[in-house]
Design a protein around this motif. Structure first.
Motif, PDB file in Angstrom:
ATOM      1  N   GLU A  63       0.900  -1.663  -0.140  1.00 32.39           N
ATOM      2  CA  GLU A  63       0.111   0.334   0.486  1.00 32.39           C
ATOM      3  C   GLU A  63       0.912   0.642  -0.303  1.00 32.39           C
ATOM      4  OE1 GLU A  63      -3.305   1.373  -0.851  1.00 32.39           O
ATOM      5  OE2 GLU A  63      -3.816  -1.077  -0.023  1.00 32.39           O
ATOM      6  N   GLN A  64       1.765   1.127   0.445  1.00 35.68           N
ATOM      7  CA  GLN A  64       3.138   2.566   0.874  1.00 35.68           C
ATOM      8  C   GLN A  64       3.309   2.275  -0.812  1.00 35.68           C
ATOM      9  OE1 GLN A  64       6.941   1.778   2.591  1.00 35.68           O
ATOM     10  NE2 GLN A  64       6.470   3.419   3.993  1.00 35.68           N
ATOM     11  N   GLY A  65       3.842   1.597  -1.339  1.00 30.85           N
ATOM     12  CA  GLY A  65       4.277   1.406  -2.898  1.00 30.85           C
ATOM     13  C   GLY A  65       3.083   2.561  -3.574  1.00 30.85           C
ATOM     14  N   ILE A  66       1.835   1.275  -3.466  1.00 30.66           N
ATOM     15  CA  ILE A  66       1.310   2.196  -4.622  1.00 30.66           C
ATOM     16  C   ILE A  66       0.462   4.247  -3.894  1.00 30.66           C
ATOM     17  CG2 ILE A  66      -1.726   1.942  -4.744  1.00 30.66           C
ATOM     18  CD1 ILE A  66      -1.460  -0.939  -3.975  1.00 30.66           C
ATOM     19  N   VAL A  67       0.350   4.322  -3.006  1.00 30.96           N
ATOM     20  CA  VAL A  67       1.001   5.470  -2.187  1.00 30.96           C
ATOM     21  C   VAL A  67       1.618   6.318  -2.707  1.00 30.96           C
ATOM     22  CG1 VAL A  67       0.622   7.178  -0.812  1.00 30.96           C
ATOM     23  CG2 VAL A  67      -0.581   5.519  -0.360  1.00 30.96           C
ATOM     24  N   LEU A  68       2.816   5.808  -3.044  1.00 30.13           N
ATOM     25  CA  LEU A  68       4.167   6.603  -3.487  1.00 30.13           C
ATOM     26  C   LEU A  68       3.822   7.209  -5.081  1.00 30.13           C
ATOM     27  CD1 LEU A  68       7.083   6.087  -1.294  1.00 30.13           C
ATOM     28  CD2 LEU A  68       6.508   8.066  -1.516  1.00 30.13           C
ATOM     29  N   GLU A  69       3.543   5.544  -5.713  1.00 31.22           N
ATOM     30  CA  GLU A  69       3.094   6.203  -7.196  1.00 31.22           C
ATOM     31  C   GLU A  69       2.329   7.203  -7.692  1.00 31.22           C
ATOM     32  OE1 GLU A  69       2.171   2.446 -11.332  1.00 31.22           O
ATOM     33  OE2 GLU A  69       2.251   1.843  -8.637  1.00 31.22           O
ATOM     34  N   GLN A  70       0.849   6.751  -6.570  1.00 35.10           N
ATOM     35  CA  GLN A  70      -0.006   7.781  -7.147  1.00 35.10           C
ATOM     36  C   GLN A  70       0.508   9.263  -7.034  1.00 35.10           C
ATOM     37  OE1 GLN A  70      -2.387   7.414  -8.422  1.00 35.10           O
ATOM     38  NE2 GLN A  70      -4.416   8.864  -7.238  1.00 35.10           N
ATOM     39  N   VAL A  71       1.235   9.747  -6.294  1.00 40.28           N
ATOM     40  CA  VAL A  71       1.457  11.152  -5.418  1.00 40.28           C
ATOM     41  C   VAL A  71       2.938  11.213  -7.096  1.00 40.28           C
ATOM     42  CG1 VAL A  71       2.717  12.829  -4.137  1.00 40.28           C
ATOM     43  CG2 VAL A  71       0.827  10.955  -3.063  1.00 40.28           C
ATOM     44  N   ARG A  72       2.904  10.548  -6.927  1.00 37.23           N
ATOM     45  CA  ARG A  72       4.149  11.150  -7.864  1.00 37.23           C
ATOM     46  C   ARG A  72       3.386  11.593  -8.557  1.00 37.23           C
ATOM     47  NH1 ARG A  72       7.962   6.529  -5.204  1.00 37.23           N
ATOM     48  NH2 ARG A  72       9.750   8.003  -4.704  1.00 37.23           N
ATOM     49  N   ASN A  73       2.911  10.066  -9.257  1.00 36.46           N
ATOM     50  CA  ASN A  73       1.919  10.148 -11.151  1.00 36.46           C
ATOM     51  C   ASN A  73       1.794  11.934 -10.687  1.00 36.46           C
ATOM     52  OD1 ASN A  73       3.025   7.964 -12.045  1.00 36.46           O
ATOM     53  ND2 ASN A  73       1.540   7.001 -11.040  1.00 36.46           N
ATOM     54  N   ILE A  74       0.600  12.028  -9.702  1.00 41.30           N
ATOM     55  CA  ILE A  74      -0.099  13.719 -10.339  1.00 41.30           C
ATOM     56  C   ILE A  74       1.031  14.778 -10.465  1.00 41.30           C
ATOM     57  CG2 ILE A  74      -1.024  15.283  -7.886  1.00 41.30           C
ATOM     58  CD1 ILE A  74      -2.527  12.567  -6.834  1.00 41.30           C
TER      59      ILE A  74
END
Length: 208
Positions: A63-74
């Motif tokens: 989940e931590q990886g998913i959060v980071l990926e989403q924020v970086r994409n944004i």
């Protein structure tokens, strides 16, 4: 007569001894078997607890990886838009695309008051973390500083906003809505600004 009684007692004691000799190993074997069962149960419980802990840790890391990926994409999209338009951007579009329902509801109230009172809410632009338009900024050093999975998903991510030779430490809060992580609040840590709180103060303030 006395000899006969003595012989009977001796035989009786002998039988007791013989019976005890047979029974004692059985009793000990039963105790050993019960101890083995108890030990097996304890070992099984410990293994299950370790599996749960391991699964929880794995779920947290995923989940931590998913959060980071989403924020970086944004922020990659934000950065690209800045570059294309020379730092001028449609922040309302970003809000609708990447922020929570609660954030957009509060923002709508702010926009309505701005129009009604002919005033501007002007703390900072939460996307660029600057007070001026036309600034070319970059975002880096993203880190999940808080993550809650149960009972509801929430997270915080810190990062740094770079503009020319200056930089601003920042943070966002995120919530999980409709199957994805969305931003629920912005913080400018350089000026210690909580943007949601600033909007609430703007709404609460009577404008003459």
């Amino acid at each position: 007569m006395i000899i006969l009684i003595s012989q009977i007692l001796e035989r009786f004691n002998y039988k007791k001894i013989v019976l005890l000799g047979f029974a004692l190993p059985m009793i000990l074997a039963g105790c050993s078997s019960r101890n083995q069962r108890d030990s097996h149960a304890v070992a099984t419980l410990e293994t299950a607890q370790k599996d749960i802990a391991m699964n929880s840790e794995m779920r947290y890391k995923v989940e931590q990886g998913i959060v980071l990926e989403q924020v970086r994409n944004i922020y990659s999209v934000i950065r690209s838009d800045y570059m294309i338009h020379g730092g001028v951007f449609d922040s309302d579009l970003f809000d609708k695309s990447y922020c929570s329902k609660a954030w957009n509801k509060l923002l709508l109230q702010v926009r309505c008051k701005e129009e009604r009172t002919n005033t501007l809410f002007y703390e900072i632009n939460p996307w660029s973390m600057t007070r001026f338009s036309g600034m070319i900024v970059n975002f880096d050093e993203f880190e999940v500083t808080d993550l809650v999975i149960e009972p509801e998903k929430k997270a915080s991510v810190s990062f740094t906003v770079y503009e020319d030779d200056a930089y601003t430490p920042a943070r966002i809060d995120l919530v999980y809505e409709n199957g994805r992580w969305v931003i629920d609040n912005f913080y400018n840590l350089k000026y210690m600004l909580d943007v949601r709180n600033c909007m609430r103060q703007f709404l609460a303030h009577d404008i003459v």
